[in-house]
Scaffold this motif. Structure first.
Motif, PDB file in Angstrom:
ATOM      1  N   ILE A   1      46.222  46.856  54.197  1.00  0.00           N
ATOM      2  CA  ILE A   1      45.308  45.962  53.289  1.00  0.00           C
ATOM      3  C   ILE A   1      44.897  46.848  52.177  1.00  0.00           C
ATOM      4  O   ILE A   1      44.348  47.821  52.611  1.00  0.00           O
ATOM      5  CB  ILE A   1      43.997  45.515  54.089  1.00  0.00           C
ATOM      6  CG1 ILE A   1      44.658  44.560  55.660  1.00  0.00           C
ATOM      7  CG2 ILE A   1      43.141  44.879  53.399  1.00  0.00           C
ATOM      8  CD1 ILE A   1      43.317  44.303  56.449  1.00  0.00           C
TER       9      ILE A   1
ATOM     10  N   LEU B   1      42.261  47.708  49.412  1.00  0.00           N
ATOM     11  CA  LEU B   1      40.606  47.647  49.575  1.00  0.00           C
ATOM     12  C   LEU B   1      40.155  47.845  48.019  1.00  0.00           C
ATOM     13  O   LEU B   1      40.723  48.897  47.398  1.00  0.00           O
ATOM     14  CB  LEU B   1      39.970  48.402  50.507  1.00  0.00           C
ATOM     15  CG  LEU B   1      40.146  47.961  51.957  1.00  0.00           C
ATOM     16  CD1 LEU B   1      39.289  48.884  52.699  1.00  0.00           C
ATOM     17  CD2 LEU B   1      39.714  46.793  52.141  1.00  0.00           C
ATOM     18  N   GLU B   2      39.416  47.140  47.759  1.00  0.00           N
ATOM     19  CA  GLU B   2      38.512  47.740  46.204  1.00  0.00           C
ATOM     20  C   GLU B   2      37.373  48.663  46.647  1.00  0.00           C
ATOM     21  O   GLU B   2      36.818  49.228  45.672  1.00  0.00           O
ATOM     22  CB  GLU B   2      38.173  46.440  45.361  1.00  0.00           C
ATOM     23  CG  GLU B   2      39.232  45.320  44.956  1.00  0.00           C
ATOM     24  CD  GLU B   2      38.859  44.152  44.658  1.00  0.00           C
ATOM     25  OE1 GLU B   2      37.500  44.064  44.131  1.00  0.00           O
ATOM     26  OE2 GLU B   2      39.260  43.368  45.240  1.00  0.00           O
TER      27      GLU B   2
ATOM     28  N   ARG C   1      44.144  52.119  50.389  1.00  0.00           N
ATOM     29  CA  ARG C   1      44.895  51.199  51.396  1.00  0.00           C
ATOM     30  C   ARG C   1      44.485  51.572  52.757  1.00  0.00           C
ATOM     31  O   ARG C   1      43.986  52.716  53.087  1.00  0.00           O
ATOM     32  CB  ARG C   1      46.195  51.708  51.140  1.00  0.00           C
ATOM     33  CG  ARG C   1      46.730  50.667  50.115  1.00  0.00           C
ATOM     34  CD  ARG C   1      48.329  50.870  49.833  1.00  0.00           C
ATOM     35  NE  ARG C   1      48.736  52.275  50.122  1.00  0.00           N
ATOM     36  CZ  ARG C   1      50.188  52.482  50.010  1.00  0.00           C
ATOM     37  NH1 ARG C   1      50.997  51.510  50.255  1.00  0.00           N
ATOM     38  NH2 ARG C   1      50.527  53.762  50.005  1.00  0.00           N
TER      39      ARG C   1
ATOM     40  N   GLN D   1      44.613  39.436  56.061  1.00  0.00           N
ATOM     41  CA  GLN D   1      44.225  40.036  54.965  1.00  0.00           C
ATOM     42  C   GLN D   1      43.144  39.422  54.297  1.00  0.00           C
ATOM     43  O   GLN D   1      42.083  40.009  53.753  1.00  0.00           O
ATOM     44  CB  GLN D   1      45.526  40.302  54.080  1.00  0.00           C
ATOM     45  CG  GLN D   1      46.642  41.403  54.553  1.00  0.00           C
ATOM     46  CD  GLN D   1      47.540  41.476  53.339  1.00  0.00           C
ATOM     47  OE1 GLN D   1      47.892  40.457  52.787  1.00  0.00           O
ATOM     48  NE2 GLN D   1      48.141  42.590  53.541  1.00  0.00           N
ATOM     49  N   ALA D   2      43.245  38.104  54.387  1.00  0.00           N
ATOM     50  CA  ALA D   2      42.170  37.250  53.636  1.00  0.00           C
ATOM     51  C   ALA D   2      40.852  37.340  54.395  1.00  0.00           C
ATOM     52  O   ALA D   2      40.103  37.503  53.781  1.00  0.00           O
ATOM     53  CB  ALA D   2      42.610  35.896  53.489  1.00  0.00           C
TER      54      ALA D   2
ATOM     55  N   LYS E   1      39.281  40.769  53.519  1.00  0.00           N
ATOM     56  CA  LYS E   1      38.910  40.899  51.986  1.00  0.00           C
ATOM     57  C   LYS E   1      37.862  39.899  51.683  1.00  0.00           C
ATOM     58  O   LYS E   1      36.860  40.257  51.030  1.00  0.00           O
ATOM     59  CB  LYS E   1      40.229  40.527  51.157  1.00  0.00           C
ATOM     60  CG  LYS E   1      41.055  41.695  51.000  1.00  0.00           C
ATOM     61  CD  LYS E   1      41.940  41.766  49.978  1.00  0.00           C
ATOM     62  CE  LYS E   1      41.188  42.256  48.692  1.00  0.00           C
ATOM     63  NZ  LYS E   1      40.906  43.629  48.794  1.00  0.00           N
ATOM     64  N   HIS E   2      37.842  38.635  52.180  1.00  0.00           N
ATOM     65  CA  HIS E   2      37.096  37.632  51.676  1.00  0.00           C
ATOM     66  C   HIS E   2      35.561  37.651  52.547  1.00  0.00           C
ATOM     67  O   HIS E   2      34.675  37.225  52.107  1.00  0.00           O
ATOM     68  CB  HIS E   2      37.715  36.137  51.628  1.00  0.00           C
ATOM     69  CG  HIS E   2      38.594  36.094  50.855  1.00  0.00           C
ATOM     70  ND1 HIS E   2      39.787  35.634  50.803  1.00  0.00           N
ATOM     71  CD2 HIS E   2      38.628  36.623  49.159  1.00  0.00           C
ATOM     72  CE1 HIS E   2      40.441  35.582  49.640  1.00  0.00           C
ATOM     73  NE2 HIS E   2      39.841  36.361  49.032  1.00  0.00           N
TER      74      HIS E   2
ATOM     75  N   GLU F   1      34.707  42.238  53.104  1.00  0.00           N
ATOM     76  CA  GLU F   1      34.961  43.104  51.788  1.00  0.00           C
ATOM     77  C   GLU F   1      34.023  42.683  50.753  1.00  0.00           C
ATOM     78  O   GLU F   1      33.239  43.592  49.808  1.00  0.00           O
ATOM     79  CB  GLU F   1      36.096  43.602  51.194  1.00  0.00           C
ATOM     80  CG  GLU F   1      36.114  44.752  50.608  1.00  0.00           C
ATOM     81  CD  GLU F   1      37.445  44.931  49.545  1.00  0.00           C
ATOM     82  OE1 GLU F   1      38.315  44.028  49.790  1.00  0.00           O
ATOM     83  OE2 GLU F   1      37.551  45.882  48.996  1.00  0.00           O
ATOM     84  N   ARG F   2      33.977  41.351  50.563  1.00  0.00           N
ATOM     85  CA  ARG F   2      33.063  40.897  49.365  1.00  0.00           C
ATOM     86  C   ARG F   2      31.786  40.847  49.595  1.00  0.00           C
ATOM     87  O   ARG F   2      30.953  41.540  48.492  1.00  0.00           O
ATOM     88  CB  ARG F   2      33.512  39.441  49.311  1.00  0.00           C
ATOM     89  CG  ARG F   2      32.929  38.422  48.061  1.00  0.00           C
ATOM     90  CD  ARG F   2      33.335  36.945  48.338  1.00  0.00           C
ATOM     91  NE  ARG F   2      32.911  36.323  49.319  1.00  0.00           N
ATOM     92  CZ  ARG F   2      31.727  35.964  49.985  1.00  0.00           C
ATOM     93  NH1 ARG F   2      30.864  36.322  49.142  1.00  0.00           N
ATOM     94  NH2 ARG F   2      31.425  35.704  51.175  1.00  0.00           N
TER      95      ARG F   2
END
Lengths: 161, 93, 124
Positions: A96, A98-99, A130, A145-146, A149-150, A153-154
């Protein structure tokens, strides 16, 4: 104020912890407070980078989401284990991107991912941002992954960066 | 009435935790590889801590709580040292 | 269990349910640890015991002692906090150790290193 109490929140939580371990009384509050202040001075000497919390309101939301997800995946994983080998199930590794790069945020994400049954944090590459995860029930790689991330991580980006 | 309910449910829970400890002991003894054994040992520590907590609830004494805290602390340190050993072959580099 | 006789019925039922759910989840997790076939699958099983298995029994213990002593007894929170913080560390270290061992032995079905600069076999 900054010099005497470098970490006010940590001092408070250490005092609360001391009082919880004993019978609540004024003496224990004073003794625990003194020990907590001394402990935070020792920590300040180590000069850790101080986490900044930008968005306090997102924290209870994240906590609620995580507790709900832990219950849901507990039931899912328990079901898979009880079915034994009859159900066809694939498990595997996913990568995944990552930011998130804040160290506190990353450690919170590690606690979330590992505390949820069904996902395990395996490796993180800080140079490229990563993350290597192992997923117990890997049906759809893009969905996982979604999810990371959503869903997590958001909010972590909102809180820490 | 309520004492009977509590007594029975804690007994059943202790039997379940004992069976869970047996499962982890089989994994600890059976391997097949070193990391499986370490994972079994870590789970054994957590199960032992939970069993101690149920003993504390049965006897009504908070003394068991401290034993449970010490066991979970020891389990954490032991597993971290063993995992570090598996990774490099030495604990302190 | 002499002092539990004056426990109200609702508390006894709630404590019993929480203890049974917690112990049951722990048993399922340990059974999974025994039955699952690959190491990377097994690493998921004990999380059942360390998340809601521990949580259920700790909440039950807190509730029981608080009702019996008619004051909030909350020191079980410390164990919950400790387990929540340490379980990820141990599992992460174990997963990384297993991955390292599998890579140095050249086993199949493990992913390559994320940073490709250093091949895993040249690590000390």
């Amino acid at each position: 104020m900054r010099r005497w109490l470098p970490y006010p929140l940590l001092t408070l939580s250490l005092t609360v912890m001391w009082v919880l371990l004993h019978r609540p009384s004024l003496g224990h509050v004073l003794l625990g407070g003194a020990i907590a202040v001394a402990a935070t001075w020792a920590l300040a000497r180590l000069q850790p980078d101080k986490p900044r919390l930008r968005n306090w309101l997102a924290m209870p939301q994240l906590l609620g989401i995580v507790l709900y997800d832990i219950i849901r995946s507990n039931i899912a994983v328990a079901g898979i284990i009880l079915q034994g080998g009859r159900a066809r199930r694939t498990s595997g590794f996913i990568v995944i991107p990552l930011e998130l790069s804040n160290r506190t945020g990353l450690s919170v994400l590690a606690v979330i991912v590992t505390a949820t049954p069904g996902t395990a944090w395996v490796e993180f590459d800080p140079a490229h941002g990563r993350l290597l995860l192992h997923v117990f029930d890997l049906v759809d790689e893009a969905a996982w992954q979604a999810l990371i991330k959503h869903r997590y991580e958001r909010l972590l980006l909102e809180i820490f960066e | 009435m309520s004492a009977t309910i509590l007594n029975w449910s804690i007994t059943i829970a202790q039997i379940m935790l004992g069976m869970a400890m047996l499962c982890t002991i089989f994994r600890l003894a059976g391997g097949p590889r070193a990391q499986d054994r370490v994972l079994g040992l870590d789970t054994l520590y957590v199960n032992a801590m939970l069993l101690l907590l149920t003993f504390g609830m049965r006897s009504g004494s908070t003394l068991y709580f401290e034993a449970a805290l010490v066991i979970s602390l020891l389990g954490f340190v032991a597993t971290v040292a063993l995992a570090k050993f598996l990774m490099r072959g030495e604990v302190i580099e | 269990m002499s002092e539990a006789a004056d426990l109200p019925l609702w508390a006894a039922l709630l404590v019993s349910a929480l203890v049974l759910v917690g112990a049951g989840l722990t048993l399922i997790g340990s059974y999974g640890l025994l039955r699952l076939e690959r190491f990377y699958d097994r690493i998921h099983a004990p999380t059942l015991g360390s998340s809601w298995g521990t949580g259920g029994i700790l909440v039950a213990s807190m509730l029981l002692f608080s009702v019996l002593q008619t004051r909030p007894v909350l020191h079980e929170i410390l164990i919950a906090l400790f387990v929540t913080v340490t379980t990820p560390v141990t599992l992460m270290l174990l997963a990384r150790a297993a991955l390292y061992r599998d890579r140095t032995e050249g086993n199949a079905d493990v992913p390559p290193m994320l940073s490709k600069d250093v091949p895993p076999t040249q690590n000390p």
